[in-house]
Design an enzyme around this catalytic site. Structure first.
Site, PDB file in Angstrom:
ATOM      1  N   LYS A   1       0.877  -1.170   0.000  1.00 28.14           N
ATOM      2  CA  LYS A   1       0.000   0.000   0.000  1.00 28.14           C
ATOM      3  C   LYS A   1       0.919   1.227   0.000  1.00 28.14           C
ATOM      4  CE  LYS A   1      -2.628   3.398   1.457  1.00 28.14           C
ATOM      5  NZ  LYS A   1      -1.675   4.476   1.101  1.00 28.14           N
TER       6      LYS A   1
ATOM      7  N   CYS B   1      13.532  10.652   6.938  1.00 31.36           N
ATOM      8  CA  CYS B   1      13.359  10.363   8.370  1.00 31.36           C
ATOM      9  C   CYS B   1      14.678  10.543   9.095  1.00 31.36           C
ATOM     10  CB  CYS B   1      12.845   8.951   8.545  1.00 31.36           C
ATOM     11  SG  CYS B   1      13.750   7.784   7.542  1.00 31.36           S
TER      12      CYS B   1
ATOM     13  N   GLU C   1       8.692   1.761  11.231  1.00 28.40           N
ATOM     14  CA  GLU C   1       9.797   2.683  10.925  1.00 28.40           C
ATOM     15  C   GLU C   1       9.186   4.070  10.924  1.00 28.40           C
ATOM     16  OE1 GLU C   1      12.781   1.777  10.805  1.00 28.40           O
ATOM     17  OE2 GLU C   1      12.670  -0.376  10.477  1.00 28.40           O
TER      18      GLU C   1
ATOM     19  N   GLU D   1       9.282  16.622  14.631  1.00 25.00           N
ATOM     20  CA  GLU D   1       9.853  16.411  13.308  1.00 25.00           C
ATOM     21  C   GLU D   1       9.398  17.553  12.391  1.00 25.00           C
ATOM     22  OE1 GLU D   1       8.385  12.902  11.279  1.00 25.00           O
ATOM     23  OE2 GLU D   1      10.429  12.359  10.733  1.00 25.00           O
TER      24      GLU D   1
HETATM   25  P1  NAD Z   1       1.901   8.762   7.118  1.00 23.65           P
HETATM   26  O1  NAD Z   1       1.957   8.123   8.464  1.00 23.65           O
HETATM   27  O2  NAD Z   1       0.973   9.872   6.926  1.00 23.65           O
HETATM   28  O3  NAD Z   1       1.543   7.689   5.997  1.00 23.65           O
HETATM   29  C1  NAD Z   1       2.300   6.527   5.781  1.00 23.65           C
HETATM   30  C2  NAD Z   1       1.446   5.495   5.069  1.00 23.65           C
HETATM   31  O4  NAD Z   1       0.417   5.062   5.952  1.00 23.65           O
HETATM   32  C3  NAD Z   1       0.730   6.019   3.823  1.00 23.65           C
HETATM   33  O5  NAD Z   1       0.750   5.028   2.837  1.00 23.65           O
HETATM   34  C4  NAD Z   1      -0.679   6.261   4.325  1.00 23.65           C
HETATM   35  O6  NAD Z   1      -1.673   6.213   3.332  1.00 23.65           O
HETATM   36  C5  NAD Z   1      -0.848   5.116   5.282  1.00 23.65           C
HETATM   37  N1  NAD Z   1      -1.892   5.287   6.311  1.00 23.65           N
HETATM   38  C6  NAD Z   1      -2.493   6.425   6.727  1.00 23.65           C
HETATM   39  N2  NAD Z   1      -3.401   6.144   7.696  1.00 23.65           N
HETATM   40  C7  NAD Z   1      -3.363   4.807   7.893  1.00 23.65           C
HETATM   41  C8  NAD Z   1      -4.036   3.916   8.787  1.00 23.65           C
HETATM   42  N3  NAD Z   1      -4.937   4.333   9.666  1.00 23.65           N
HETATM   43  N4  NAD Z   1      -3.715   2.610   8.727  1.00 23.65           N
HETATM   44  C9  NAD Z   1      -2.776   2.157   7.869  1.00 23.65           C
HETATM   45  N5  NAD Z   1      -2.115   2.941   6.997  1.00 23.65           N
HETATM   46  C10 NAD Z   1      -2.390   4.260   7.017  1.00 23.65           C
HETATM   47  O7  NAD Z   1       3.404   9.178   6.793  1.00 23.65           O
HETATM   48  P2  NAD Z   1       3.917  10.023   5.543  1.00 23.65           P
HETATM   49  O8  NAD Z   1       3.516  11.436   5.731  1.00 23.65           O
HETATM   50  O9  NAD Z   1       3.572   9.319   4.289  1.00 23.65           O
HETATM   51  O10 NAD Z   1       5.500   9.885   5.727  1.00 23.65           O
HETATM   52  C11 NAD Z   1       6.273  10.747   6.482  1.00 23.65           C
HETATM   53  C12 NAD Z   1       6.660  10.114   7.792  1.00 23.65           C
HETATM   54  O11 NAD Z   1       7.323   8.886   7.555  1.00 23.65           O
HETATM   55  C13 NAD Z   1       7.641  10.937   8.586  1.00 23.65           C
HETATM   56  O12 NAD Z   1       7.265  10.942   9.935  1.00 23.65           O
HETATM   57  C14 NAD Z   1       8.949  10.193   8.411  1.00 23.65           C
HETATM   58  O13 NAD Z   1       9.888  10.386   9.431  1.00 23.65           O
HETATM   59  C15 NAD Z   1       8.497   8.797   8.352  1.00 23.65           C
HETATM   60  N6  NAD Z   1       9.482   7.959   7.712  1.00 23.65           N
HETATM   61  C16 NAD Z   1      10.188   7.077   8.454  1.00 23.65           C
HETATM   62  C17 NAD Z   1      11.175   6.295   7.866  1.00 23.65           C
HETATM   63  C18 NAD Z   1      11.985   5.322   8.669  1.00 23.65           C
HETATM   64  O14 NAD Z   1      12.643   4.498   8.057  1.00 23.65           O
HETATM   65  N7  NAD Z   1      11.994   5.382   9.985  1.00 23.65           N
HETATM   66  C19 NAD Z   1      11.412   6.420   6.505  1.00 23.65           C
HETATM   67  C20 NAD Z   1      10.675   7.333   5.768  1.00 23.65           C
HETATM   68  C21 NAD Z   1       9.705   8.086   6.375  1.00 23.65           C
END
Ligand code: NAD
Length: 541
Positions: free
Chosen positions: A178, A285, A251, A385
């Site tokens: 997804k 991240c 993550e 962040e």
């Molecule tokens: P997000 O949490 O908004 O979304 C991540 C994914 O989760 C998307 O595909 C989204 O559609 C899905 N999602 C949303 N609501 C959901 C739910 N209730 N159940 C299941 N899935 C759901 O994050 P984002 O804005 O896409 O990404 C940015 C964040 O990701 C930042 O906080 C960043 O630090 C983090 N990040 C972490 C790493 C790591 O390796 N630690 C790597 C990249 C990004």
């Protein structure tokens, strides 16, 4: 005709109503395309298809699975520029950076796991200590889990999902991916490349959609969830997984500190700070989100940083020579603006940048790379962040203060320590609360396939990449064999006075792990075995 609309304005309700997700180029506001929004029933069907396909895929040997992945790798290499342009269009980052930070690492990861998974997951004989002398052996085999859900963010729309998909597939799982609603076409390209390489239908299902699709996937009975995204969503995913007792790897976010000691190579450290803070417009991240510099070298260091920032070229990501592109969404840009506004209101000083970039396509989500000083830990920009092109710089007096400041955060993903004294670097690294600490490096270790990736505290649970990451994608299957079963075990029924006395001796001698101590038990063990034999022959009569 180009549609000018910000992604933030595309509400979830609109997506629900049209049952499709619109992907926009954040640099121009133009529509990239539309994909279906998978509803609960669609997701359930995708998981069922994946489960059916997993049987055949999991039964193939590592070599056959590797052949498919290496064919896909060859397509990626051939189509690198086209893929980089697509990443640039959907995410806003420069195409050159998409090659350096997304495509190169995944090409490396694909060859590594294609070649090495068989060895990394070889059945292992476990050293079971004194039990060996009782005629027993234990082995652990690593079996596929079944169907693995990968839920991924938009900031590395190619490298994050593809890395996890490759590892899960090599381990013999089927995957339901997804992707983020902001970058679905990059994910569809991953699916297309793997399908062309001969991946059986169903072994990788891609369910496009928004959070509702992700939530449906967490409820669809998969065997593991690999989630990358924000802390808030991660918590929701973990709650859903807990209700179903599904294991989950999270993550999550970071607020990664960079410590620059007075003996650091300031030329290298300042270049690293600029790249670490502004690559992908700070939307990594593991971006450098807080910089702590020893007070003696702070002026020199910040002057170098500002000079290097001023030399950066900001442009539409598909243009040649762009260092920084657009941010991935208007919503993300607003977070940066809010953090900066609050910091400045509380006395922070902007050395360069500070606002939206001018002279770039109207409607594009461009924010200037911004360096600021005069910050402290009461400010949101030092605590939450920011995930954007902002580099707050603070000074410290000594090592203890630097470590205290670095650890004063709810996050713990990566950290970076700069010093010419490697012993000092290692010492400080060991005191920092983070999943990865780099000495004289920043940001990039997600790009190394062999090293574990993951955080502590609110940065997440579990690991991806490396052997530790691979072990998240398999079920350990322990087989224990007793070659002396005819003797029976001394701890079996009945618990006679002789047995009770032996159990005391086992506690004192056998449980020490010492062979010598255990040998001293031999007469008592033999007596007990004879006693048990007598009991069982008595029962037979
Ligand atoms: P997000 O949490 O908004 O979304 C991540 C994914 O989760 C998307 O595909 C989204 O559609 C899905 N999602 C949303 N609501 C959901 C739910 N209730 N159940 C299941 N899935 C759901 O994050 P984002 O804005 O896409 O990404 C940015 C964040 O990701 C930042 O906080 C960043 O630090 C983090 N990040 C972490 C790493 C790591 O390796 N630690 C790597 C990249 C990004």
């Amino acid at each position: 005709m180009a549609t000018r609309i910000t992604q933030a304005e595309m509400s979830a309700t609109q997506a629900e109503a049209t049952r499709e997700v619109v992907s926009y180029d954040p640099a121009t506001g133009e529509e990239v395309g539309r994909v279906p929004l998978f509803a609960t029933e669609d997701v359930a069907r995708a998981v069922a298809r994946a489960r059916a396909a997993q049987k055949g895929w999991g039964a193939l040997g590592f070599r056959e699975r590797a052949r498919v992945l290496m064919r896909a790798r060859a397509f990626v290499l051939e189509e690198m520029d086209e893929i980089a342009r697509l990443i640039a269009r959907e995410s806003g980052k420069p195409a050159a950076e998409a090659i350096a930070m997304e495509i190169v690492p995944t090409l490396d990861l694909m060859q590594f796991f294609a070649r090495k998974t068989a060895r990394l997951l070889r059945p292992e004989r476990i050293d079971i200590g004194l039990y060996r002398f009782l005629g027993r052996t234990s082995t652990v085999e690593y079996r596929p889990l079944g169907v693995v859900a990968v839920i991924s963010p938009w900031n590395f729309p190619w490298a994050i999902p593809l890395g996890e998909v490759v590892m899960a597939l090599m381990a013999g799982n089927a995957v339901v991916l997804k992707p983020s609603e902001l970058t679905p076409f990059v994910a569809l390209k991953i699916g297309e490349v793997l399908a062309r390489a001969g991946l059986p239908a169903g072994a990788l299902e891609i369910v496009t959609g928004d959070g509702s699709t992700g939530a449906a996937l967490t409820e669809a009975g998969v065997d593991k969830i690999m989630f990358t995204g924000s802390v808030a969503t991660g918590r929701r995913v973990a709650e859903a997984a807990a209700r179903k007792l599904i294991p989950v790897v999270l993550e999550l976010g970071g607020k990664d500190p960079m410590i620059v000691f007075e003996d650091a190579d300031l030329e290298a450290a300042s270049s690293a700070a600029v790249w670490g803070a502004f690559a992908n417009s700070g939307q990594a991240c593991a971006s450098v989100e807080r910089c702590y510099v020893h007070e003696r070298v702070a002026d020199d260091f910040t002057a170098r940083v500002v000079e290097k920032v001023l030399a950066l070229r900001q442009a539409v990501g598909t243009e040649e020579g762009a260092d920084l592109g657009a941010m991935s969404s208007e919503r993300q840009l607003r977070t940066v603006e809010e953090h900066l506004r609050e910091a400045v209101a509380r006395g922070a000083c902007v050395l360069t940048g500070g606002g939206r970039a001018r002279g770039l396509p109207e409607g594009g989500a461009f924010h200037e790379p911004t360096v600021l000083t005069g910050v402290d830990h009461s400010m949101t920009i030092m605590r939450e962040e920011t995930f954007g092109p902002a580099l707050p710089v603070m000074t410290f007096r000594d090592e203890d203060e630097a470590v205290r400041l670095a650890n004063d955060s709810p996050f713990g993903l990566t950290a970076s320590v700069w010093t010419r004294d490697i012993r000092r670097g290692r010492r400080v690294a060991s005191e920092i609360e983070a999943g990865t600490v780099m000495v004289n490096e920043v940001l990039y270790t997600h790009g190394i396939a062999q090293t574990p990736w993951g955080g502590v505290k609110q940065s997440g649970l579990g690991r991806t990449h490396g052997r530790l990451g691979l072990l998240e994608l398999v079920a350990p299957h322990h087989v224990h064999v007793n070659r002396l079963a005819f003797l029976g075990d001394v701890w079996w029924f009945n618990y006679t006075p002789g047995a009770a006395s032996l159990f005391h001796s086992l506690a004192r001698r056998f449980a020490t792990g010492s062979l010598l101590q255990a040998l001293l038990l031999s007469p008592q063990m033999l007596r007990r075995l004879r006693e048990r034999k007598g009991q069982s022959s008595g029962r037979k009569k």
